[in-house]
Design a protein around this motif. Structure first.
Motif, short mmCIF file in Angstrom:
data_model
loop_
_atom_site.label_atom_id
_atom_site.label_comp_id
_atom_site.label_asym_id
_atom_site.label_seq_id
_atom_site.Cartn_x
_atom_site.Cartn_y
_atom_site.Cartn_z
N PRO A 67 -1.07 -2.12 -0.06
CA PRO A 67 0.06 -2.77 -0.86
C PRO A 67 0.28 -1.92 -2.22
CG PRO A 67 -1.21 -4.67 -0.11
CD PRO A 67 -1.91 -3.41 0.24
N ASP A 68 -0.98 -1.53 -2.99
CA ASP A 68 -0.51 -0.97 -4.22
C ASP A 68 -0.19 0.73 -3.81
OD1 ASP A 68 -3.02 -0.26 -2.96
OD2 ASP A 68 -3.78 0.49 -4.98
N GLU A 69 -0.33 1.11 -2.45
CA GLU A 69 0.08 2.52 -2.40
C GLU A 69 1.66 2.47 -1.85
OE1 GLU A 69 -3.88 4.58 -0.59
OE2 GLU A 69 -2.63 3.51 0.81
N ILE A 70 1.84 1.41 -1.06
CA ILE A 70 3.34 1.03 -0.79
C ILE A 70 4.32 0.82 -2.01
CG2 ILE A 70 4.91 -0.52 0.17
CD1 ILE A 70 2.75 -1.37 2.13
N ALA A 71 3.78 0.31 -3.08
CA ALA A 71 4.60 0.07 -4.20
C ALA A 71 4.58 1.53 -4.93
CB ALA A 71 3.86 -1.05 -5.17
N ALA A 72 3.78 2.07 -4.76
CA ALA A 72 3.87 3.71 -5.69
C ALA A 72 4.86 4.56 -4.78
CB ALA A 72 2.44 4.36 -5.56
N VAL A 73 4.69 4.36 -3.66
CA VAL A 73 5.63 5.28 -2.73
C VAL A 73 6.99 4.83 -2.89
CG1 VAL A 73 6.04 6.08 -0.06
CG2 VAL A 73 3.63 5.93 -0.94
N ILE A 90 15.34 1.83 5.78
CA ILE A 90 13.64 1.84 5.69
C ILE A 90 13.54 0.16 5.20
CG2 ILE A 90 11.66 2.34 4.65
CD1 ILE A 90 12.78 5.13 4.42
N VAL A 91 12.83 -0.44 6.14
CA VAL A 91 12.45 -1.84 5.72
C VAL A 91 11.18 -2.14 5.80
CG1 VAL A 91 12.87 -4.57 6.26
CG2 VAL A 91 14.67 -2.60 6.77
N ASN A 92 10.49 -2.86 4.70
CA ASN A 92 9.16 -3.39 4.56
C ASN A 92 8.74 -4.50 5.38
OD1 ASN A 92 6.35 -3.48 3.86
ND2 ASN A 92 6.82 -3.65 1.70
N ARG A 93 8.10 -4.48 6.53
CA ARG A 93 7.63 -5.56 7.27
C ARG A 93 6.05 -5.82 7.19
NH1 ARG A 93 12.71 -8.03 8.26
NH2 ARG A 93 14.18 -6.62 9.56
N ASN A 94 5.66 -6.99 7.82
CA ASN A 94 4.39 -7.37 7.83
C ASN A 94 3.65 -6.53 8.81
OD1 ASN A 94 4.80 -9.27 6.05
ND2 ASN A 94 4.96 -10.88 7.49
#
Length: 334
Positions: free
Chosen positions: A11-17, A36-40
């Motif tokens: 999750p922290d990497e997703i936030a940074a990217v 681009i959509v963030n899914r589970n």
């Protein structure tokens, strides 16, 4: 419309990217016409197959930067996306590999653009390198990093940094203080780079031991500089005589890096810049490389790139106008 799942990192990497307020993702979506959509289950990318592939490449490189601690800011994201769009993804992937050096705080110094990587490769492979380009491309900073690397490795025994004491509208004689006080402001960017690489205490100690020497260009006359890494900064403000004098100081086991911006010449007659002459005279000499940066290599605020591009376009426009005027005048007289 095709779809693909990009396996979600932590999750922290997703936030940074994704960037603040999804700035990076919005940039990728706009450049490659994807959604681009963030899914589970992962990051879903929708669009044409070709554009999905490019978007995924950009995401992979941004994630690579995050994981290697290479830094990920707006400028880096814009650069990565633009290079992927130009089919240069593999070159960009290699940028965050081995560090050139470490700063005193432990931060890795790495090339941030392909142009910077080619510049560092040129320094490693040649005895003399001319680095030409606009402000903010890392010409001096990276040269100092390579000098510090060579010093720590024992490849050289000292670092010599110099620049001509010529700036717009100022004369040394009118500045207050003794000679050192007069020249220090001109040499401050070199001090700053060294302080970041080695720390102020180490720099001061090495200055006292003459392991590091920072001096105006005039101090180089009559010397032979052996086993040294020598950097001439702001070389666009040298005369033909000065740069020839400097080049012929090269001694055994030494390297030279000459940096400058030929659009920022402060000499009374810009056409007499020694750097411009050296670029012409030395372009076919073995073991001398001439590397030219572009506005894409600027690692400062995006507006700096835009400003440089705007001035270059204006200069080209003025040059075309002058040429057209000359041709019309010639045709009329003929």
């Amino acid at each position: 419309m095709a779809e693909k799942i990009w396996n979600a990192p932590q999750p922290d990497e997703i936030a940074a990217v994704f960037g603040s307020y999804d700035t990076n993702i919005n940039l990728i979506q706009k450049q490659f016409q994807v959604v681009i959509v963030n899914r589970n289950t992962g990051i879903k990318i929708s669009g044409s197959e070709e554009n999905i592939e490019k978007a995924e490449q950009a995401l992979d490189i941004l994630l690579q930067n995050v994981r290697r601690g290479a830094g990920l800011n707006d400028q880096t994201a814009r650069y990565v996306v633009s290079m992927v769009a130009e089919d240069a993804a593999e070159e960009v992937r290699r940028l965050s590999a081995d560090a050139v050096s470490l700063t005193v705080t432990g931060k890795a110094v790495r090339p941030r653009t392909v142009g910077q990587k080619h510049y560092l490769d040129a320094i490693a492979a040649n005895t003399i390198v001319l680095g030409i380009g606009p402000a903010g491309t890392g010409k001096t900073y990276l040269a100092v990093a390579m000098a510090v690397k060579a010093l720590k490795a024992g490849d050289i025994s000292r670092i010599i940094l110099t620049r001509p004491a010529v700036e717009a509208g100022e004369k040394l004689g009118f500045l207050p203080g003794d000679l050192q006080d007069k020249v220090d402001p001109y040499l401050r960017p070199l001090y700053d780079a060294l302080f970041e690489m080695l720390g102020s205490e180490t720099v001061e100690r090495d200055l006292e031991k003459n392991i590091i020497e920072i001096a105006p260009l005039a101090y180089m006359r009559g010397r032979t500089l052996d086993h040294a890494f020598i950097i001439l900064d702001e070389a666009q403000n040298t005369t033909s005589e000065q740069i020839k004098m400097f080049l012929t100081r090269l001694g055994e086991g030494s390297k030279m890096v000459i940096t400058g911006d030929i659009t920022q010449i402060d000499l009374p007659d810009p056409k007499r810049s020694g750097l411009i002459e050296a670029m012409r005279v030395l372009k076919t000499v073995d073991d001398i490389a001439i590397h030219e940066f572009s506005e894409k290599d600027v690692v400062r605020h995006k507006l700096v790139q835009d400003i440089i591009t705007a001035y270059a376009n204006d200069a080209n426009h003025e040059q075309r106008n002058a040429q057209n005027h000359h041709e019309r005048k010639k045709s009329k007289n003929g």
